[in-house]
Design a protein around this motif. Structure first.
Motif, mmCIF file in Angstrom:
data_model
loop_
_atom_site.group_PDB
_atom_site.id
_atom_site.type_symbol
_atom_site.label_atom_id
_atom_site.label_comp_id
_atom_site.label_asym_id
_atom_site.label_seq_id
_atom_site.Cartn_x
_atom_site.Cartn_y
_atom_site.Cartn_z
ATOM 1 N N LEU A 96 0.850 -1.185 0.000
ATOM 2 C CA LEU A 96 0.000 0.000 0.000
ATOM 3 C C LEU A 96 0.889 1.239 0.000
ATOM 4 C CD1 LEU A 96 -3.119 0.641 0.272
ATOM 5 C CD2 LEU A 96 -2.644 1.070 2.688
ATOM 6 N N ARG A 97 0.497 2.243 -0.767
ATOM 7 C CA ARG A 97 1.200 3.518 -0.762
ATOM 8 C C ARG A 97 0.172 4.646 -0.797
ATOM 9 N NH1 ARG A 97 6.230 3.711 -2.520
ATOM 10 N NH2 ARG A 97 5.749 2.187 -4.150
ATOM 11 N N ALA A 98 0.335 5.628 0.081
ATOM 12 C CA ALA A 98 -0.520 6.814 0.107
ATOM 13 C C ALA A 98 0.351 8.049 -0.027
ATOM 14 C CB ALA A 98 -1.335 6.880 1.399
ATOM 15 N N LYS A 99 -0.125 9.003 -0.836
ATOM 16 C CA LYS A 99 0.598 10.252 -1.051
ATOM 17 C C LYS A 99 -0.333 11.442 -0.845
ATOM 18 C CE LYS A 99 4.341 9.296 -4.331
ATOM 19 N NZ LYS A 99 4.904 9.707 -5.641
ATOM 20 N N PHE A 100 0.238 12.480 -0.237
ATOM 21 C CA PHE A 100 -0.464 13.744 -0.111
ATOM 22 C C PHE A 100 0.483 14.842 -0.590
ATOM 23 C CE2 PHE A 100 -2.298 10.929 3.042
ATOM 24 C CZ PHE A 100 -3.659 11.064 2.783
ATOM 25 N N ALA A 101 0.004 15.638 -1.532
ATOM 26 C CA ALA A 101 0.834 16.695 -2.117
ATOM 27 C C ALA A 101 0.183 18.044 -1.856
ATOM 28 C CB ALA A 101 1.008 16.465 -3.612
ATOM 29 N N PHE A 102 1.038 19.026 -1.572
ATOM 30 C CA PHE A 102 0.590 20.376 -1.240
ATOM 31 C C PHE A 102 1.342 21.344 -2.127
ATOM 32 C CE2 PHE A 102 1.006 24.091 1.804
ATOM 33 C CZ PHE A 102 -0.277 24.559 1.583
ATOM 34 N N ARG A 103 0.608 22.169 -2.879
ATOM 35 C CA ARG A 103 1.217 23.132 -3.792
ATOM 36 C C ARG A 103 0.482 24.467 -3.656
ATOM 37 N NH1 ARG A 103 1.422 21.047 -9.777
ATOM 38 N NH2 ARG A 103 2.703 19.434 -8.777
ATOM 39 N N PRO A 104 0.816 25.241 -2.616
ATOM 40 C CA PRO A 104 0.080 26.489 -2.393
ATOM 41 C C PRO A 104 0.399 27.567 -3.410
ATOM 42 C CG PRO A 104 1.901 26.293 -0.850
ATOM 43 C CD PRO A 104 1.840 25.009 -1.593
ATOM 44 N N SER A 105 1.562 27.461 -4.088
ATOM 45 C CA SER A 105 1.953 28.460 -5.072
ATOM 46 C C SER A 105 2.946 27.834 -6.024
ATOM 47 C CB SER A 105 2.574 29.686 -4.379
ATOM 48 O OG SER A 105 3.822 29.348 -3.802
ATOM 49 N N ASP A 106 3.318 28.614 -7.038
ATOM 50 C CA ASP A 106 4.337 28.126 -7.959
ATOM 51 C C ASP A 106 5.716 28.079 -7.312
ATOM 52 O OD1 ASP A 106 2.517 27.833 -10.023
ATOM 53 O OD2 ASP A 106 2.808 29.882 -10.751
ATOM 54 N N ALA A 107 5.860 28.675 -6.136
ATOM 55 C CA ALA A 107 7.165 28.758 -5.497
ATOM 56 C C ALA A 107 7.448 27.610 -4.539
ATOM 57 C CB ALA A 107 7.302 30.084 -4.751
ATOM 58 N N PHE A 108 6.421 26.852 -4.152
ATOM 59 C CA PHE A 108 6.636 25.814 -3.145
ATOM 60 C C PHE A 108 5.721 24.632 -3.404
ATOM 61 C CE2 PHE A 108 5.482 23.739 0.868
ATOM 62 C CZ PHE A 108 6.745 23.385 1.346
ATOM 63 N N ASP A 109 6.256 23.424 -3.206
ATOM 64 C CA ASP A 109 5.425 22.222 -3.200
ATOM 65 C C ASP A 109 6.057 21.205 -2.274
ATOM 66 O OD1 ASP A 109 6.915 19.974 -4.875
ATOM 67 O OD2 ASP A 109 7.181 21.844 -5.986
ATOM 68 N N ALA A 110 5.214 20.353 -1.715
ATOM 69 C CA ALA A 110 5.667 19.311 -0.796
ATOM 70 C C ALA A 110 4.832 18.063 -1.018
ATOM 71 C CB ALA A 110 5.558 19.782 0.652
ATOM 72 N N THR A 111 5.477 16.915 -0.912
ATOM 73 C CA THR A 111 4.792 15.630 -1.039
ATOM 74 C C THR A 111 5.248 14.724 0.086
ATOM 75 O OG1 THR A 111 4.684 15.815 -3.457
ATOM 76 C CG2 THR A 111 4.362 13.632 -2.505
ATOM 77 N N ILE A 112 4.270 14.212 0.839
ATOM 78 C CA ILE A 112 4.564 13.232 1.864
ATOM 79 C C ILE A 112 4.003 11.890 1.410
ATOM 80 C CG2 ILE A 112 2.473 13.786 3.207
ATOM 81 C CD1 ILE A 112 4.179 13.145 5.732
ATOM 82 N N SER A 113 4.798 10.845 1.585
ATOM 83 C CA SER A 113 4.434 9.523 1.088
ATOM 84 C C SER A 113 4.586 8.494 2.197
ATOM 85 C CB SER A 113 5.322 9.146 -0.101
ATOM 86 O OG SER A 113 5.059 7.836 -0.558
ATOM 87 N N PHE A 114 3.597 7.608 2.316
ATOM 88 C CA PHE A 114 3.628 6.509 3.261
ATOM 89 C C PHE A 114 3.541 5.204 2.468
ATOM 90 C CE2 PHE A 114 1.508 10.130 5.172
ATOM 91 C CZ PHE A 114 2.117 10.267 6.414
ATOM 92 N N ASP A 115 4.364 4.223 2.803
ATOM 93 C CA ASP A 115 4.267 2.942 2.119
ATOM 94 C C ASP A 115 4.412 1.807 3.115
ATOM 95 O OD1 ASP A 115 7.224 1.631 1.769
ATOM 96 O OD2 ASP A 115 7.369 3.809 1.716
ATOM 97 N N TYR A 116 3.762 0.700 2.790
ATOM 98 C CA TYR A 116 3.771 -0.480 3.657
ATOM 99 C C TYR A 116 3.715 -1.720 2.780
ATOM 100 C CZ TYR A 116 2.216 -4.024 7.019
ATOM 101 O OH TYR A 116 2.108 -5.156 7.779
ATOM 102 N N THR A 117 4.590 -2.673 3.041
ATOM 103 C CA THR A 117 4.596 -3.939 2.318
ATOM 104 C C THR A 117 4.778 -5.070 3.311
ATOM 105 O OG1 THR A 117 5.583 -2.948 0.336
ATOM 106 C CG2 THR A 117 5.731 -5.329 0.556
ATOM 107 N N HIS A 118 3.930 -6.096 3.166
ATOM 108 C CA HIS A 118 4.100 -7.310 3.957
ATOM 109 C C HIS A 118 4.098 -8.502 3.017
ATOM 110 C CE1 HIS A 118 4.020 -10.129 7.262
ATOM 111 N NE2 HIS A 118 3.017 -10.770 6.664
ATOM 112 N N GLN A 119 5.092 -9.341 3.185
ATOM 113 C CA GLN A 119 5.221 -10.540 2.368
ATOM 114 C C GLN A 119 5.307 -11.757 3.274
ATOM 115 O OE1 GLN A 119 9.017 -11.515 0.300
ATOM 116 N NE2 GLN A 119 7.801 -11.535 -1.574
ATOM 117 N N ASP A 120 4.485 -12.754 2.970
ATOM 118 C CA ASP A 120 4.493 -14.017 3.701
ATOM 119 C C ASP A 120 4.608 -15.123 2.656
ATOM 120 O OD1 ASP A 120 4.287 -16.074 5.470
ATOM 121 O OD2 ASP A 120 2.175 -15.766 5.958
ATOM 122 N N ALA A 121 5.832 -15.447 2.300
ATOM 123 C CA ALA A 121 6.088 -16.362 1.190
ATOM 124 C C ALA A 121 6.573 -17.719 1.699
ATOM 125 C CB ALA A 121 7.127 -15.766 0.240
ATOM 126 N N ALA A 122 6.365 -18.734 0.866
ATOM 127 C CA ALA A 122 6.929 -20.044 1.156
ATOM 128 C C ALA A 122 8.430 -20.024 0.913
ATOM 129 C CB ALA A 122 6.248 -21.103 0.279
#
Length: 780
Positions: free
Chosen positions: A257-283
């Motif tokens: 799973l991956r979730a992203k939130f991006a903030f761009r209040p103006s042409d001068a600044f932008d920010a992106t925060i990203s969360f990711d999670y992976t679970h594997q249960d393999a033989a």
């Protein structure tokens, strides 16, 4: 006039070579956010988000490919770097479900699942990689996701479910990247919620119990805020089975799973925060023994005892294990990152990349791949890392520059167990054996780097960079051995201790390139780059003698490269050519000392700065549109990797019982030739839908699968064939895709485990046999 005539002659000669050219490089442009000057571009030509559902069409030109190989968005044909790039559509047409699916599509790249672990990757570029899977070695190829460096090969077998683009950079990287790498870098960029509106849902089914689901939803929440969420469920039963119990191996069961939130209040600044999670249960991941498995006796004059003869004939994908059904391979990998861009003015930009990651694995690995307990291990890693990178970028009409600083703090404790109840005898009577290992590796990496690119004239450009790196490491390790009857239950505790030693390594690595534009469509360059990989500690030391001197030194490489990038005037054909020469020294090699006289195993795995290497190569990649809707693409590469020196007494001392003058004749994972050719044609249907069919053939010449050259761990030359068909509905809302990989059902080895000093273990791992799938996707 002479310059124009020369350009036309070069185009005519090189476009003709496309029949042996490279992977399709036509991907949609990447938005140039975070690049100085992007504000002016945005004002002149407003960018709109890419909708998920668009009416299908057949191309009339190759689309412009934009890459960030030099940390700014540039057309790939203008970058004086050997780089290959693939967008989402190209990856699907390559039938790449994971990052290892780009195998064969990139010149001189070896990328496969590694070392009997479902969550590890084995990646080499131009003969340089990580020859031992142990965590005390650093990777030779840097893996990045959204500019965040992943410091271990564990957890790097990425599933592709929200990928915007993959870039593969060949050759040393450092003056533009957070972490130094000697072989190259693989960059995965995930979808930006500002650039991708809408979403998609996809279900895939196939043989071997394959069942997968993927989704993506993203878009603007307001004029200044955007968000996305993407996920994947990937499962299959695997292609190896126990013929007696029916138990399945080499499968997968992953949730991501991956979730992203991006903030761009103006042409001068932008920010992106990203969360990711992976679970594997393999033989378990099982291979096949390629040499007799033996037990040895602790009493002179007894043994050895052959437990299993070398299997003969073609591998039938049947295997046994000593591990019970409750033993598998578990991984949890998660992290968060924050990327911020400040356009200070039209010329200056400040970029910050902050990340924290956590990796936990609990993997049982049957290294001997048999029902015997010879090389069975448990590996539990608990890795934590956080990193901070700052870049100050400058952009003017003639100069682009980057000043950067990088910091990485990593802690990597582990607990390991080795089970070998069938390995040892005492006067013919077997006894139990258990070895436990607890260690803790801590690393602090700091670096400063700078790079400037100066357009001297309209035709000539000069780029130069320098990097200072320092890695500080500390390492504690203790190992204990426990023996059972008939020796009498006792333990040797501890048997070997590395008592918290510390060491640091530093290096200055420059780079320089000179680029010449013959015309708007032809560019040539020459470059020189130095790479550095820090030293480390021998995490396989099993005796106090080895533990007293566990440090190995850094390795360095100088790579000299000349390249030519050409596209036709009508933008329907392109071809890139590269030639390179690398001087590689102090190669960090883990070798396997077989036995002492008398047959008693040494259990010794020394790590040597053993080798000096010379690596030469030539690479071609390109694509062309034939007629209205036919795409031909491919790559062809040649590489000659050879040791100039390999310091190993087994090669030079004929009095040793394990003397072998040919044990280092070949460099591992460095085939002389690799190539691929792909053809795709689209049929426009009467209702506006499009039916596309395509196929590819990839070739790989003889490949050695271990540092110690064992004849049975040599894969001869082979070719793989893939076919696929895709139907896109008139408005692009629905897509149905079917395909088959390894059409001719070729049996081939991809990886090897070589521990000859323990029961003569020489295990080979194999690629997938013929497999098919059907997927249905809905875009909205």
């Amino acid at each position: 006039m002479k310059r124009k005539q020369l350009s036309m002659a070069i185009q005519g000669a090189l476009v003709a070579s496309l029949l042996v050219g490279a992977p399709a490089l036509a991907v949609e442009p990447v938005a140039a956010q975070g690049q100085p000057g992007a504000q002016e571009q945005t004002q002149a030509q407003p960018q709109t988000a890419k909708p998920s559902a668009t009416a299908p069409s057949t191309p009339t030109q190759l689309e412009t490919v934009t890459v960030t190989a030099r940390r700014v968005a540039e057309p790939i044909q203008e970058v004086p770097v050997a780089v290959s790039a693939f967008g989402e559509t190209q990856l699907r047409d390559m039938q790449a479900a994971g990052v290892d699916g780009i195998q064969g599509s990139v010149p001189n790249l070896n990328i496969v699942q590694g070392r009997g672990s479902a969550n590890s990757i084995n990646v080499f570029i131009r003969g340089i990689g990580q020859p031992d899977a142990l965590q005390t070695f650093d990777p030779g190829v840097g893996m990045y996701v959204d500019d965040v460096y992943y410091s271990r090969i564990n957890g790097a077998m990425f599933s592709l479910f929200d990928i915007d683009q993959i870039e593969v950079l060949r050759g040393p990287q450092g003056t533009l990247y957070g972490k130094n790498s000697t072989g190259g870098a693989i960059k995965l960029s995930t979808k930006s919620p500002f650039d991708y509106e809408g979403g998609s849902v996809e279900a895939t089914f196939g043989n071997y119990g394959r069942a997968e689901g993927r989704f993506y939803v993203g878009g603007r929440l307001s004029d200044t805020v955007a968000g996305s969420i993407a996920g994947a469920w990937i499962s299959n039963n695997g292609f190896v089975r126990d013929a007696i119990t029916g138990r399945h191996f080499n499968g997968d069961d992953t949730r991501a799973l991956r979730a992203k939130f991006a903030f761009r209040p103006s042409d001068a600044f932008d920010a992106t925060i990203s969360f990711d999670y992976t679970h594997q249960d393999a033989a378990l991941t099982l291979g096949r023994p390629t040499a007799p498995l033996v037990a040895v006796d602790m009493w002179p004059g007894y043994g050895p005892y052959v437990l299993l003869l070398t299997p003969t004939g073609r591998f039938n994908f049947r295997a046994r294990t000593s591990f019970g059904p409750d033993k598998g391979q578990d991984m949890t990998h998660k992290g968060v990152s924050l990327v911020m861009n400040w356009n200070i003015n039209d010329a200056w930009l400040l970029k910050s990349i902050t990340a924290w990651r956590k990796l936990d694995t609990a993997s049982y690995i049957d290294i001997d791949a048999s029902q015997y307990e010879l090389g069975d291990v448990f590996v539990g890693l608990h890795q934590r890392q956080w990193s901070q990178e700052l870049q100050l970028q400058y952009h003017s009409d003639s100069i682009k520059a980057i000043l950067g600083a990088y910091y990485l703090n990593e802690r990597l404790p582990s607990h390991q167990e080795a089970y070998a109840d069938d390995l040892l005898r005492y006067k013919g009577v077997p006894f139990t054996f258990l070895r436990t290992i607890d260690d803790d590796l801590r690393t602090t990496s700091t670096a400063l780097f700078a790079n400037i690119d100066w357009d001297i004239t309209e035709a000539w450009s000069l780029a130069a960079g320098v990097r200072w790196s320092r890695d500080r490491k500390s390492y504690f390790r203790t190992t204990s051995a426990f023996f059972g009857p008939p020796l009498g239950a006792f333990s040797a505790d501890p048997q070997a201790v590395i008592p918290g030693i510390r060491h640091s390594w530093s290096a200055v690595t420059p780079s320089v390139s000179l680029k010449y534009r013959f015309s708007d469509n032809v560019m040539g360059y020459v470059s020189a780059n130095r790479g550095f990989k820090s030293g480390g500690f021998n995490g396989r030391a099993n005796s106090q003698a080895e533990s007293n001197n566990p440090i190995f030194d850094p390795e360095f490489v100088w790579t000299y490269e000349v390249g030519l990038k050409v596209q036709s005037a009508d933008h329907r054909s392109m071809v890139n050519l590269t030639a390179f020469h690398s001087n590689y020294r102090d190669f960090q090699a883990r070798v396997s000392e077989v036995v002492q006289s008398g047959g008693v195993p040494t259990f010794a795995f020394p790590v040597l700065n053993a080798a000096r290497m010379t690596i030469d190569g030539f690479e071609i990649e390109g694509s062309t549109l034939l007629g209205k809707s036919t795409m031909l693409s491919g790559q062809l590469s040649w590489m000659n990797a050879r040791y100039r020196q390999f310091v190993d007494l087994r090669v030079t001392d004929p009095t040793r019982p394990d003397y072998n003058p040919h044990i280092h004749d070949h460099v591992p994972f460095s085939p002389e030739f690799t190539g691929k050719i792909a053809l795709q044609h689209g049929f426009e249907m009467g209702n506006g839908s499009i039916l596309s069919i395509g196929g590819d053939v990839s070739y790989r010449s003889e490949t050695w699968l271990s540092v110690d050259n064992r004849p049975n761990l040599r894969q001869s030359a082979y070719a793989l064939v893939g076919l696929f068909g895709v139907w896109d509905s008139p408005q692009g809302a629905w897509q149905v895709r079917a395909g088959v990989r390894n059409l001719t059902n070729k049996t081939y080895m991809t990886e090897g485990q070589e521990f000859s000093s323990v029961g003569n273990i020489q295990t080979a791992y194999f690629g997938w046999p013929r497999n098919w799938y059907l997927s249905v996707r809905y875009n909205f």
